[in-house]
Design an enzyme around this catalytic site. Structure first.
Site, PDB file in Angstrom:
ATOM      1  N   LEU A  74     -38.356  64.840  30.662  1.00  9.44           N
ATOM      2  CA  LEU A  74     -39.135  63.654  30.334  1.00  9.44           C
ATOM      3  C   LEU A  74     -39.252  62.778  31.567  1.00  9.44           C
ATOM      4  O   LEU A  74     -38.340  62.728  32.390  1.00  9.44           O
ATOM      5  CB  LEU A  74     -38.454  62.868  29.210  1.00  9.44           C
ATOM      6  CG  LEU A  74     -38.218  63.624  27.897  1.00  9.44           C
ATOM      7  CD1 LEU A  74     -37.487  62.721  26.907  1.00  9.44           C
ATOM      8  CD2 LEU A  74     -39.520  64.115  27.307  1.00  9.44           C
ATOM      9  N   ASP A  75     -40.378  62.084  31.689  1.00 10.82           N
ATOM     10  CA  ASP A  75     -40.471  61.100  32.769  1.00 10.82           C
ATOM     11  C   ASP A  75     -39.979  59.754  32.246  1.00 10.82           C
ATOM     12  O   ASP A  75     -39.556  59.640  31.094  1.00 10.82           O
ATOM     13  CB  ASP A  75     -41.893  61.023  33.333  1.00 10.82           C
ATOM     14  CG  ASP A  75     -42.943  60.595  32.307  1.00 10.82           C
ATOM     15  OD1 ASP A  75     -42.593  59.916  31.309  1.00 10.82           O
ATOM     16  OD2 ASP A  75     -44.126  60.911  32.514  1.00 10.82           O
ATOM     17  N   SER A  76     -40.009  58.734  33.082  1.00  7.75           N
ATOM     18  CA  SER A  76     -39.441  57.436  32.685  1.00  7.75           C
ATOM     19  C   SER A  76     -40.182  56.820  31.501  1.00  7.75           C
ATOM     20  O   SER A  76     -39.564  56.202  30.631  1.00  7.75           O
ATOM     21  CB  SER A  76     -39.417  56.475  33.868  1.00  7.75           C
ATOM     22  OG  SER A  76     -40.724  56.283  34.372  1.00  7.75           O
TER      23      SER A  76
END
Length: 119
Positions: A74-76
């Site tokens: 997942l990204d931020s």
């Protein structure tokens, strides 16, 4: 206008003091329970929330050591969305400074277990 606001404040404070001093006024202090949720229940619910997130591979094993970014990819922004889903699941609000520190499923579990407002 300022004096009217000050008068209201003074009246409010006097009423509160009187209510505390004299229980016959009819105001009751609210008592809040600070019991926390069981860790195993919190763990299961958080893992279910993470698994239901559409950007998480449903076959990936999710444990307390699972990192949102390195293990789940997942990204931020995705991580923020997962934390929002956790907030909704437990009917709480995670402070921004605390959310920045939550990087793993285990950290999310610990935060919820320690939060007396979690449902």
């Amino acid at each position: 206008m300022f004096s009217r606001a000050l008068s209201r404040y003074a009246f409010s404070m006097a009423t509160r003091r009187a209510a505390i001093a004299s229980p016959r006024i009819g105001m009751m202090a609210s008592v809040k329970s600070y019991a926390t949720l069981p860790e195993d229940q919190v763990s299961k619910r958080i893992i279910d929330v993470v698994k239901s997130f559409d950007k998480v591979n449903s076959t990936a094993p999710i444990t307390s050591t699972t990192n949102f970014i390195t293990d789940l990819g997942l990204d931020s922004l995705d991580t923020v969305e997962v934390l929002v889903a956790i907030e909704e699941e437990f009917d709480i609000e995670i402070e921004d400074k605390d959310a920045d520190e939550i990087k793993t499923v285990g950290q999310a579990i610990d935060y919820i277990v320690k939060n007396p407002d979690a449902n």
